[in-house]
Design a protein around this motif. Structure first.
Motif, PDB file in Angstrom:
ATOM      1  N   ILE A 120       0.838  -1.208   0.000  1.00 21.86           N
ATOM      2  CA  ILE A 120       0.000   0.000   0.000  1.00 21.86           C
ATOM      3  C   ILE A 120       0.872   1.256   0.000  1.00 21.86           C
ATOM      4  N   ALA A 121       1.884   1.278   0.869  1.00 23.01           N
ATOM      5  CA  ALA A 121       2.773   2.444   0.955  1.00 23.01           C
ATOM      6  C   ALA A 121       3.565   2.619  -0.340  1.00 23.01           C
ATOM      7  N   ARG A 122       4.079   1.518  -0.889  1.00 22.57           N
ATOM      8  CA  ARG A 122       4.869   1.589  -2.116  1.00 22.57           C
ATOM      9  C   ARG A 122       4.012   2.133  -3.263  1.00 22.57           C
ATOM     10  N   ASP A 123       2.780   1.629  -3.404  1.00 22.90           N
ATOM     11  CA  ASP A 123       1.893   2.114  -4.465  1.00 22.90           C
ATOM     12  C   ASP A 123       1.595   3.603  -4.317  1.00 22.90           C
ATOM     13  N   ALA A 124       1.372   4.046  -3.080  1.00 22.88           N
ATOM     14  CA  ALA A 124       1.090   5.461  -2.844  1.00 22.88           C
ATOM     15  C   ALA A 124       2.296   6.323  -3.203  1.00 22.88           C
ATOM     16  N   LEU A 125       3.479   5.858  -2.882  1.00 25.34           N
ATOM     17  CA  LEU A 125       4.679   6.625  -3.197  1.00 25.34           C
ATOM     18  C   LEU A 125       4.973   6.627  -4.695  1.00 25.34           C
ATOM     19  N   VAL A 126       4.780   5.501  -5.358  1.00 23.11           N
ATOM     20  CA  VAL A 126       5.006   5.426  -6.803  1.00 23.11           C
ATOM     21  C   VAL A 126       4.018   6.334  -7.536  1.00 23.11           C
ATOM     22  N   ASP A 127       2.777   6.383  -7.062  1.00 22.94           N
ATOM     23  CA  ASP A 127       1.781   7.276  -7.669  1.00 22.94           C
ATOM     24  C   ASP A 127       2.210   8.737  -7.596  1.00 22.94           C
ATOM     25  N   ARG A 128       3.022   9.061  -6.621  1.00 21.04           N
ATOM     26  CA  ARG A 128       3.491  10.442  -6.456  1.00 21.04           C
ATOM     27  C   ARG A 128       4.875  10.655  -7.074  1.00 21.04           C
ATOM     28  N   GLY A 129       5.386   9.644  -7.792  1.00 20.61           N
ATOM     29  CA  GLY A 129       6.654   9.789  -8.507  1.00 20.61           C
ATOM     30  C   GLY A 129       7.893   9.472  -7.698  1.00 20.61           C
ATOM     31  N   ALA A 130       7.742   8.807  -6.576  1.00 22.40           N
ATOM     32  CA  ALA A 130       8.906   8.484  -5.740  1.00 22.40           C
ATOM     33  C   ALA A 130       9.658   7.286  -6.316  1.00 22.40           C
ATOM     34  N   ASN A 131      10.930   7.194  -6.004  1.00 22.06           N
ATOM     35  CA  ASN A 131      11.766   6.061  -6.399  1.00 22.06           C
ATOM     36  C   ASN A 131      11.966   5.145  -5.206  1.00 22.06           C
ATOM     37  N   ALA A 132      12.204   3.882  -5.487  1.00 24.00           N
ATOM     38  CA  ALA A 132      12.447   2.905  -4.422  1.00 24.00           C
ATOM     39  C   ALA A 132      13.952   2.707  -4.255  1.00 24.00           C
ATOM     40  N   ALA A 133      14.352   2.400  -3.048  1.00 27.61           N
ATOM     41  CA  ALA A 133      15.757   2.107  -2.755  1.00 27.61           C
ATOM     42  C   ALA A 133      15.805   0.972  -1.746  1.00 27.61           C
ATOM     43  N   ALA A 134      16.844   0.167  -1.819  1.00 24.48           N
ATOM     44  CA  ALA A 134      17.031  -0.927  -0.859  1.00 24.48           C
ATOM     45  C   ALA A 134      18.331  -0.679  -0.112  1.00 24.48           C
ATOM     46  N   PHE A 135      18.292  -0.819   1.189  1.00 25.46           N
ATOM     47  CA  PHE A 135      19.455  -0.599   2.018  1.00 25.46           C
ATOM     48  C   PHE A 135      19.817  -1.894   2.744  1.00 25.46           C
ATOM     49  N   PRO A 136      21.085  -2.075   3.057  1.00 29.23           N
ATOM     50  CA  PRO A 136      21.462  -3.297   3.772  1.00 29.23           C
ATOM     51  C   PRO A 136      20.889  -3.305   5.183  1.00 29.23           C
ATOM     52  N   THR A 137      20.671  -4.492   5.692  1.00 28.24           N
ATOM     53  CA  THR A 137      20.187  -4.642   7.055  1.00 28.24           C
ATOM     54  C   THR A 137      21.349  -4.413   8.007  1.00 28.24           C
ATOM     55  N   LEU A 138      21.124  -3.598   9.003  1.00 29.96           N
ATOM     56  CA  LEU A 138      22.172  -3.316   9.973  1.00 29.96           C
ATOM     57  C   LEU A 138      22.069  -4.280  11.140  1.00 29.96           C
ATOM     58  N   GLN A 139      23.225  -4.738  11.598  1.00 27.91           N
ATOM     59  CA  GLN A 139      23.237  -5.620  12.752  1.00 27.91           C
ATOM     60  C   GLN A 139      23.149  -4.784  14.017  1.00 27.91           C
ATOM     61  N   SER A 140      22.478  -5.308  14.992  1.00 27.53           N
ATOM     62  CA  SER A 140      22.282  -4.601  16.243  1.00 27.53           C
ATOM     63  C   SER A 140      23.614  -4.289  16.912  1.00 27.53           C
ATOM     64  N   PRO A 141      23.865  -3.020  17.292  1.00 27.51           N
ATOM     65  CA  PRO A 141      25.103  -2.691  17.993  1.00 27.51           C
ATOM     66  C   PRO A 141      25.244  -3.470  19.301  1.00 27.51           C
ATOM     67  N   ALA A 142      24.138  -3.710  19.986  1.00 27.09           N
ATOM     68  CA  ALA A 142      24.202  -4.461  21.249  1.00 27.09           C
ATOM     69  C   ALA A 142      24.649  -5.888  20.994  1.00 27.09           C
ATOM     70  N   LEU A 143      24.147  -6.498  19.922  1.00 27.67           N
ATOM     71  CA  LEU A 143      24.534  -7.863  19.584  1.00 27.67           C
ATOM     72  C   LEU A 143      26.016  -7.923  19.207  1.00 27.67           C
ATOM     73  N   LEU A 144      26.477  -6.944  18.439  1.00 32.35           N
ATOM     74  CA  LEU A 144      27.899  -6.876  18.090  1.00 32.35           C
ATOM     75  C   LEU A 144      28.767  -6.734  19.341  1.00 32.35           C
ATOM     76  N   TRP A 145      28.328  -5.884  20.261  1.00 34.40           N
ATOM     77  CA  TRP A 145      29.090  -5.655  21.485  1.00 34.40           C
ATOM     78  C   TRP A 145      29.160  -6.929  22.327  1.00 34.40           C
ATOM     79  N   GLU A 146      28.031  -7.624  22.464  1.00 28.97           N
ATOM     80  CA  GLU A 146      28.014  -8.861  23.239  1.00 28.97           C
ATOM     81  C   GLU A 146      28.929  -9.906  22.616  1.00 28.97           C
ATOM     82  N   GLN A 147      28.898 -10.011  21.289  1.00 25.02           N
ATOM     83  CA  GLN A 147      29.748 -10.975  20.595  1.00 25.02           C
ATOM     84  C   GLN A 147      31.218 -10.614  20.790  1.00 25.02           C
ATOM     85  N   HIS A 148      31.551  -9.347  20.619  1.00 24.95           N
ATOM     86  CA  HIS A 148      32.929  -8.902  20.748  1.00 24.95           C
ATOM     87  C   HIS A 148      33.461  -9.137  22.166  1.00 24.95           C
ATOM     88  N   THR A 149      32.704  -8.727  23.177  1.00 26.18           N
ATOM     89  CA  THR A 149      33.179  -8.892  24.552  1.00 26.18           C
ATOM     90  C   THR A 149      33.271 -10.360  24.936  1.00 26.18           C
TER      91      THR A 149
END
Length: 98
Positions: A35-64
């Motif tokens: 629904i959101a994508r269709d509404a944005l495309v109707d208004r001329g918006a472009n789509a973009a995909a971004f990488p998933t970020l890993q949780s900083p807390a999870l990274l910290w726990e793994q590192h420690t």
């Protein structure tokens, strides 16, 4: 989140604060995204995909864990990100007295 879990939209994971979308929750997510994508495309918006970020807390726990529990420097280094940065936070240090 308890109500969403009870209704079967999301499920808890071992990571603190992380939830997974169960089939019903995924269907709702996909429909709302459509629904959101269709509404944005109707208004001329472009789509973009971004990488998933890993949780900083999870990274910290793994590192420690690698550094202090397993005590393996090589593993600790592998848990660091390529473009690490340090954020200095101001703290209020002081006290009362003579």
């Amino acid at each position: 989140m308890n109500r969403l879990e009870t209704l079967g939209f999301v499920g808890r994971t071992a990571a603190t604060g992380a939830h997974t979308l169960l089939p019903l929750g995924l269907r709702v997510h996909d429909r709302l995204s459509h629904i959101a994508r269709d509404a944005l495309v109707d208004r001329g918006a472009n789509a973009a995909a971004f990488p998933t970020l890993q949780s900083p807390a999870l990274l910290w726990e793994q590192h420690t864990a690698y550094e202090f529990v397993v005590k393996d420097a090589d593993l600790a280094v592998t848990s660091m990100v390529e473009d690490a940065s340090v954020m200095h936070l101001l703290t209020m240090i002081g006290g009362f007295g003579k």
